[in-house]
Design a protein around this motif. Structure first.
Motif, mmCIF file in Angstrom:
data_model
loop_
_atom_site.group_PDB
_atom_site.id
_atom_site.type_symbol
_atom_site.label_atom_id
_atom_site.label_comp_id
_atom_site.label_asym_id
_atom_site.label_seq_id
_atom_site.Cartn_x
_atom_site.Cartn_y
_atom_site.Cartn_z
ATOM 1 N N VAL A 1 14.705 3.932 1.903
ATOM 2 C CA VAL A 1 14.503 3.836 0.459
ATOM 3 C C VAL A 1 13.216 4.560 0.077
ATOM 4 C CG1 VAL A 1 14.229 2.273 -1.491
ATOM 5 C CG2 VAL A 1 15.677 1.602 0.423
ATOM 6 N N ARG A 2 13.319 5.468 -0.884
ATOM 7 C CA ARG A 2 12.149 6.146 -1.435
ATOM 8 C C ARG A 2 11.919 5.657 -2.860
ATOM 9 N NH1 ARG A 2 11.807 11.084 -2.565
ATOM 10 N NH2 ARG A 2 14.014 11.664 -2.602
ATOM 11 N N LEU A 3 10.712 5.150 -3.128
ATOM 12 C CA LEU A 3 10.370 4.578 -4.424
ATOM 13 C C LEU A 3 9.106 5.231 -4.960
ATOM 14 C CD1 LEU A 3 10.782 0.792 -3.485
ATOM 15 C CD2 LEU A 3 12.451 2.187 -4.733
ATOM 16 N N THR A 4 9.018 5.305 -6.294
ATOM 17 C CA THR A 4 7.808 5.760 -6.974
ATOM 18 C C THR A 4 7.372 4.681 -7.947
ATOM 19 O OG1 THR A 4 8.393 8.104 -6.787
ATOM 20 C CG2 THR A 4 6.822 7.507 -8.514
ATOM 21 N N LEU A 5 6.082 4.431 -8.009
ATOM 22 C CA LEU A 5 5.564 3.457 -8.965
ATOM 23 C C LEU A 5 5.545 4.063 -10.360
ATOM 24 C CD1 LEU A 5 4.242 0.707 -9.584
ATOM 25 C CD2 LEU A 5 2.024 1.811 -9.185
ATOM 26 N N TYR A 6 6.282 3.436 -11.289
ATOM 27 C CA TYR A 6 6.180 3.774 -12.708
ATOM 28 C C TYR A 6 4.958 3.050 -13.255
ATOM 29 C CZ TYR A 6 7.315 4.188 -17.668
ATOM 30 O OH TYR A 6 7.262 4.468 -19.013
ATOM 31 N N PHE B 1 9.593 0.193 -11.037
ATOM 32 C CA PHE B 1 9.817 0.896 -9.777
ATOM 33 C C PHE B 1 10.958 1.892 -9.952
ATOM 34 C CE2 PHE B 1 8.768 -3.622 -8.693
ATOM 35 C CZ PHE B 1 7.410 -3.388 -8.470
ATOM 36 N N VAL B 2 10.712 3.132 -9.545
ATOM 37 C CA VAL B 2 11.711 4.189 -9.658
ATOM 38 C C VAL B 2 12.355 4.400 -8.293
ATOM 39 C CG1 VAL B 2 12.151 6.583 -10.323
ATOM 40 C CG2 VAL B 2 10.286 5.294 -11.420
ATOM 41 N N GLU B 3 13.674 4.275 -8.242
ATOM 42 C CA GLU B 3 14.394 4.514 -6.989
ATOM 43 C C GLU B 3 14.736 6.002 -6.900
ATOM 44 O OE1 GLU B 3 18.824 3.791 -5.777
ATOM 45 O OE2 GLU B 3 17.741 1.875 -5.537
ATOM 46 N N ASP B 4 14.017 6.719 -6.040
ATOM 47 C CA ASP B 4 14.262 8.143 -5.855
ATOM 48 C C ASP B 4 15.446 8.401 -4.928
ATOM 49 O OD1 ASP B 4 11.956 8.956 -7.415
ATOM 50 O OD2 ASP B 4 10.735 8.263 -5.736
ATOM 51 N N GLU B 5 15.630 7.513 -3.954
ATOM 52 C CA GLU B 5 16.721 7.690 -2.995
ATOM 53 C C GLU B 5 16.915 6.415 -2.197
ATOM 54 O OE1 GLU B 5 17.960 11.309 -0.060
ATOM 55 O OE2 GLU B 5 16.065 10.310 0.444
ATOM 56 N N ALA B 6 18.149 6.136 -1.819
ATOM 57 C CA ALA B 6 18.472 5.029 -0.921
ATOM 58 C C ALA B 6 19.656 5.466 -0.073
ATOM 59 C CB ALA B 6 18.793 3.757 -1.703
#
Length: 241
Positions: free
Chosen positions: A177-182, A161-166
């Motif tokens: 929280v903004r997340l991207t699936l790796y 899981f990539v944390e783009d912003e919190a």
């Protein structure tokens, strides 16, 4: 990318600062019985948090409804680190212990989910990989975001899981929280669909003064575009692009 601790048989590294990328493909089959007098057990399949004892054996589980159950019987010989918590998907039956007012669980089958703490994009030394996948279902768990992902490619599937912003919203007291699936995969050949079980830890965002967590979870799909799943106080909605 740091690849220490990677395994390919349904085992999850829970170390906070390690890019543990794992493959989780589950096929849990329960045998049936032809005897008409046979009482079929009331078996559930759920995401659970399991707790180990001093010898690394699982001793209890916590359901996503907040119920703590002692493991009275387990078919799995899974061993983890001593006195730790791991996230699992399990086929289990609840049982009464003693006078019936203390609940226990009989585990028929289980596996660990992909549950590493999200990392910033800069911590992925080979860059963020976003091979396609599809979300079958996504919902809130107990201090987790539960996700069942469908994949089509053969080979090893590596997830994180990539944390783009919190960011904490001072007006609402909620952290956004903004997340991207790796997702990386070793093959481009497609076959029948398989499922991966993911569970994003969220407890680390519940710092002092935070009332709750709102999540925007983004994945790259087989249609060739990104899709974002938004989970907040208003419920669940999906945004394309």
């Amino acid at each position: 990318m740091r690849r220490s601790g990677i395994v390919t048989v349904c085992v999850v590294s829970m170390k906070k600062h390690c890019c543990s990328l794992l493959v989780v493909l589950l096929s849990c089959l329960l045998a049936s019985c032809g005897d008409d007098d046979y009482r079929y057990p009331s078996v559930k399949q759920d995401f659970l948090t399991a707790f180990s004892g001093t010898d690394g054996r699982l001793e209890s589980v916590l359901t996503d409804e907040g119920e703590r159950l002692r493991i009275v019987e387990g078919a799995s010989g899974l061993r983890v680190s001593a006195d730790t918590a791991v996230r699992i998907v399990a086929n289990y039956e609840t049982l009464a212990i003693g006078d019936g007012d203390v609940a226990g669980a009989k585990l028929y089958a289980l596996l660990q989910t992909v549950s590493p703490v999200p990392l910033a994009a800069a911590e992925f030394e080979e860059g963020v990989k976003t091979e396609p996948s599809e979300i079958q279902s996504i919902w809130w768990g107990y201090d987790y975001l539960n996700i069942i992902v469908k994949v089509k490619q053969q080979g090893k599937h590596l997830f994180h899981f990539v944390e783009d912003e919190a960011v904490v919203d001072e007006n609402s007291g909620r952290v956004k929280v903004r997340l991207t699936l790796y997702h990386d995969v070793s093959s481009s050949v497609q076959d029948y669909g398989k499922r991966a079980y993911l569970s994003v830890p969220l407890k680390q965002y519940m710092t002092e003064g935070v009332r709750g967590v709102d999540v925007r979870f983004r994945i790259y799909t087989y249609s060739g575009c990104f899709k974002t799943y938004v989970l907040d106080e208003a419920g669940l909605r999906v945004e394309e692009g």
